[in-house]
Design a protein around this motif. Structure first.
Motif, PDB file in Angstrom:
ATOM      1  N   LEU A   1       0.603  -1.018  -0.001  1.00 38.78           N
ATOM      2  CA  LEU A   1      -0.069  -0.003  -0.214  1.00 38.78           C
ATOM      3  C   LEU A   1       0.680   1.377  -0.100  1.00 38.78           C
ATOM      4  O   LEU A   1       0.396   2.162  -0.543  1.00 38.78           O
ATOM      5  N   LYS A   2       2.092   1.210   0.481  1.00 40.30           N
ATOM      6  CA  LYS A   2       2.978   2.469   0.588  1.00 40.30           C
ATOM      7  C   LYS A   2       3.467   2.858  -0.696  1.00 40.30           C
ATOM      8  O   LYS A   2       4.107   3.787  -0.854  1.00 40.30           O
ATOM      9  N   GLN A   3       3.302   2.067  -1.648  1.00 43.72           N
ATOM     10  CA  GLN A   3       3.725   2.363  -2.840  1.00 43.72           C
ATOM     11  C   GLN A   3       2.969   3.061  -3.887  1.00 43.72           C
ATOM     12  O   GLN A   3       3.050   3.591  -4.750  1.00 43.72           O
ATOM     13  N   TYR A   4       1.499   3.441  -3.216  1.00 45.17           N
ATOM     14  CA  TYR A   4       0.476   4.114  -3.951  1.00 45.17           C
ATOM     15  C   TYR A   4       0.258   5.383  -2.974  1.00 45.17           C
ATOM     16  O   TYR A   4       0.439   5.380  -1.814  1.00 45.17           O
ATOM     17  N   ASP A   5      -0.763   6.221  -3.727  1.00 44.67           N
ATOM     18  CA  ASP A   5      -1.257   7.460  -3.031  1.00 44.67           C
ATOM     19  C   ASP A   5      -2.399   7.333  -2.638  1.00 44.67           C
ATOM     20  O   ASP A   5      -3.025   7.962  -1.327  1.00 44.67           O
ATOM     21  N   GLU A   6      -3.305   6.595  -3.475  1.00 42.07           N
ATOM     22  CA  GLU A   6      -4.797   6.252  -3.199  1.00 42.07           C
ATOM     23  C   GLU A   6      -5.164   4.932  -3.331  1.00 42.07           C
ATOM     24  O   GLU A   6      -4.572   4.277  -4.312  1.00 42.07           O
ATOM     25  N   VAL A   7      -6.275   4.623  -2.925  1.00 35.11           N
ATOM     26  CA  VAL A   7      -6.801   3.062  -3.030  1.00 35.11           C
ATOM     27  C   VAL A   7      -8.308   3.078  -3.437  1.00 35.11           C
ATOM     28  O   VAL A   7      -9.000   3.928  -2.853  1.00 35.11           O
ATOM     29  N   VAL A   8      -8.460   2.519  -4.510  1.00 28.91           N
ATOM     30  CA  VAL A   8      -9.827   2.307  -5.165  1.00 28.91           C
ATOM     31  C   VAL A   8     -10.402   1.313  -4.829  1.00 28.91           C
ATOM     32  O   VAL A   8     -10.024   0.180  -5.364  1.00 28.91           O
ATOM     33  N   VAL A   9     -11.542   1.145  -4.043  1.00 27.34           N
ATOM     34  CA  VAL A   9     -12.180  -0.091  -3.717  1.00 27.34           C
ATOM     35  C   VAL A   9     -13.632  -0.157  -4.690  1.00 27.34           C
ATOM     36  O   VAL A   9     -14.309   0.574  -4.491  1.00 27.34           O
ATOM     37  N   LEU A  10     -13.257  -1.081  -5.597  1.00 26.16           N
ATOM     38  CA  LEU A  10     -14.750  -1.276  -6.412  1.00 26.16           C
ATOM     39  C   LEU A  10     -15.786  -1.961  -5.776  1.00 26.16           C
ATOM     40  O   LEU A  10     -16.882  -1.967  -6.155  1.00 26.16           O
ATOM     41  N   GLU A  11     -15.635  -2.938  -5.002  1.00 17.72           N
ATOM     42  CA  GLU A  11     -16.889  -3.746  -4.314  1.00 17.72           C
ATOM     43  C   GLU A  11     -16.041  -4.274  -3.241  1.00 17.72           C
ATOM     44  O   GLU A  11     -15.008  -4.213  -2.643  1.00 17.72           O
ATOM     45  N   GLU A  12     -17.162  -4.757  -2.321  1.00 15.78           N
ATOM     46  CA  GLU A  12     -16.609  -5.419  -0.884  1.00 15.78           C
ATOM     47  C   GLU A  12     -15.782  -6.752  -0.976  1.00 15.78           C
ATOM     48  O   GLU A  12     -15.974  -7.487  -1.956  1.00 15.78           O
ATOM     49  N   HIS A  13     -14.403  -6.494  -0.527  1.00 11.80           N
ATOM     50  CA  HIS A  13     -13.256  -7.244  -1.036  1.00 11.80           C
ATOM     51  C   HIS A  13     -12.980  -8.140   0.330  1.00 11.80           C
ATOM     52  O   HIS A  13     -12.459  -7.618   1.357  1.00 11.80           O
TER      53      HIS A  13
END
Length: 609
Positions: A569-581
């Motif tokens: 996760l630290k490689q990214y700026d934001e996380v996009v969650v498309l559906e309940e994972h």
């Protein structure tokens, strides 16, 4: 929706202004003037785009304004000419075809993989940046692809507004202006069977275009219909040297900008130009001069494509699918003799399989033209050119198939070549071209078989017998009925795609992220439960398009240790969650005590910092 329709109306009036200019000044027949009006902005913008940032946008507005002024000029010139009704009422079928598809596309969205990997992405880039991509613009993956039709779609978006349905209708306009040109080959507009034959061919195109369809921005259908428009236009302009060369330059230069493989289609169109110029003169010295002029026109038509390739070489050290001997040698060198044999076997098996749609089209052409030749020659006892025309079409198909085979050997990676990636799309292009040529030959051939050859003397009695008149009438009605059924079937197919859109990856991503137009360098991780869409990079490409960032990765597997999860996760700026994972939320609940519903979150928020 109303605003979009009003803007499209003004856009259509602008195109009508240019169409009138070509009719009035260049003496083009009306049926080919509209595709000439579409090609003009493609060529103008292809040169303007090399200028500073914003020139592309300003150039589009200037073109639009000039078109409206030309339209006003047209109305002024024809202010005393009152026209009631249609000159060709049967053309209502064609206008209805166009209207039906427009109404469907007004409710359509981008769905095809290649829209997001390139075609829609390049349009969005041109629309927002107003200039050509460079090495710094990493969001464009296929940097060697010419702009061609993308420029016309961008032109439409600038004037009408950027919406997915606007992009699709913009491309539809280019396609239908090409199809409208087909009617230029009709010798006698009073004979409705010719119109019915062309309508049927247009409807049949949809069956062989099933791998491409009209509800996406892919260009494989544009190649053949634009080539056929060029051929129809050159036929209509026979004997008019300057208008023929001018029309060829517009169509040929635009065609060569559509796709790298357009060279094959340009050679066909260029060859026909040389034939027309040869027939326009009788003396050998004149013919030699005409050949020099024709070759010069063909050379000039490739200038925009040459400029584009120079831009690619100057700005992209390495380019996907670039056209270069070095790249071909490298790809071909990766394949040993066993792999080459496997590719050959798969290719031969595919093209000889009757279940292959393109093979069905080729067989259909053989049956129709050979059957027509036999019937006319031995039943009607008349000589006819159908057999020679069939051999010409088969030669074109054979040459194109050899080109496809060479492409799989030299320019495609081994895994794609072994699966014949994209074969259906590539083959459909030549089948549609062949079907169009067959239709042109049939229309002209049937006209020359009519009992009365003097067009001005033809009327409802101009038939050899009452039986032949009934055959003519019933054939026209049956063809119109068949064409209508095919069109309704294709439209229902596109409407079905619209109904299924909500379950697609593009629908999921756009619903969560929205559509961004500020090109950014943020790094996004898209969380999806769809393993197939992640592994095929569809999630990543769709994310790049809507988030408008080159740094988007899709991921489905989160079976990681705590340290690995944090490092990821630290490689990214934001996380996009498309559906309940399940596994993603299991990890976040374990680390921070929180779970995440569909949405966009900062990495700091996900990690609980």
């Amino acid at each position: 929706m109303i605003e979009i329709l009003l803007r499209f109306s003004l856009f259509g009036l602008s195109l009508a202004g240019y169409a009138y200019l070509f009719v009035r000044v260049c003496h083009f027949p009306k049926h080919i003037s509209w595709i000439a009006a579409c090609c003009l902005p493609i060529l103008v913008l292809s040169f303007v785009a090399y200028g500073p940032k914003g020139w592309l946008t300003r150039g589009a507005w200037v073109l639009f304004g000039l078109g409206l002024l030309l339209c006003v000029w047209r109305f002024w010139q024809e202010r005393h000419q009152v026209r009631w009704g249609l000159q060709e009422p049967i053309m209502l079928w064609f206008y209805g075809y166009f209207t039906l598809f427009v109404l469907t596309l007004l409710h359509s969205h981008l769905t095809h993989y290649d829209n997001f990997s390139h075609w829609a992405t390049i349009v969005k880039f041109l629309y927002t940046q107003g200039q050509l991509p460079t090495a710094a613009d990493a969001i464009i993956s296929f940097t060697s692809y010419p702009l061609g039709s993308s420029l016309f779609v961008t032109y439409t978006a600038i004037i009408v507004g950027y919406h997915e349905n606007v992009l699709l209708i913009g491309q539809l306009i280019l396609i239908f202006c090409s199809l409208y040109s087909f009617f230029a080959i009709i010798r006698d507009p009073k004979r409705k069977l010719a119109f019915a034959l062309i309508f049927t061919s247009m409807a049949v195109f949809n069956y062989f275009n099933i791998a491409i369809r009209m509800n996406n921005l892919l260009v494989d259908f544009i190649l053949p219909v634009l080539t056929l428009a060029g051929i129809a236009g050159l036929f209509a302009l026979k004997g008019k040297v300057l208008p023929s060369i001018g029309f060829f330059l517009l169509i040929g230069a635009s065609l060569d900008l559509v796709k790298n493989s357009a060279v094959f289609f340009l050679l066909i169109l260029g060859g026909y130009l040389l034939v027309c110029l040869w027939q326009a003169s009788v003396r050998w010295r004149q013919r030699l001069g005409m050949m020099i002029v024709g070759l010069a026109a063909i050379g000039l038509s490739v200038l925009p494509a040459i400029l584009w390739n120079l831009h690619v070489k100057a700005n992209f050290p390495k380019s996907k699918h670039e056209v270069s001997v070095t790249a071909y040698k490298q790809i071909f060198g990766e394949k040993d003799s066993q792999i080459l044999q496997q590719i050959t076997d798969v290719f031969v098996k595919t093209i000889t399989d009757v279940a292959t749609i393109s093979t069905q089209g080729i067989l259909l052409i053989q049956v129709i033209l050979l059957g027509s030749w036999l019937f006319v020659r031995f039943i009607m006892k008349k000589r006819n050119p159908f057999l020679k025309e069939l051999l010409l079409i088969d030669g074109i198909i054979g040459g194109y198939y050899l080109g496809i085979y060479a492409m799989f050997l030299f320019s495609m990676p081994t895994d794609e070549a072994l699966s014949l990636a994209g074969f259906d799309r590539y083959a459909s292009s030549i089948v549609i071209l062949a079907l169009g040529l067959m239709t042109f030959f049939m229309v002209r051939g049937i006209d020359h078989l009519y009992h009365e050859q003097a067009i001005d003397r033809r009327n409802y009695r101009s038939f050899a017998s009452l039986t032949t008149k009934k055959i003519y009438q019933y054939s026209t009605l049956i063809l119109l009925f068949f064409a209508t059924l095919l069109i309704l079937s294709e439209n229902n197919g596109m409407r079905y795609t619209n109904r299924e859109y909500a379950a697609s990856i593009p629908a999921q991503v756009s619903a969560v992220t929205g559509d961004h137009f500020d090109l950014n360098q943020k790094k996004y991780l898209v969380v999806s439960t769809n393993k197939e869409a992640v592994d095929s990079y569809l999630v990543g490409y769709v994310g790049k398009y809507y988030l408008f960032s080159p740094n988007v990765d899709g991921r489905e597997n989160f079976l990681l240790s705590d340290a690995e999860f944090r490092t990821l996760l630290k490689q990214y700026d934001e996380v996009v969650v498309l559906e309940e994972h399940y596994t993603f939320n299991a990890m976040t609940k374990k680390l921070t005590g929180k779970t995440f519903a569909p949405g966009v979150y900062s990495v700091a928020e996900v990690l609980g910092r």
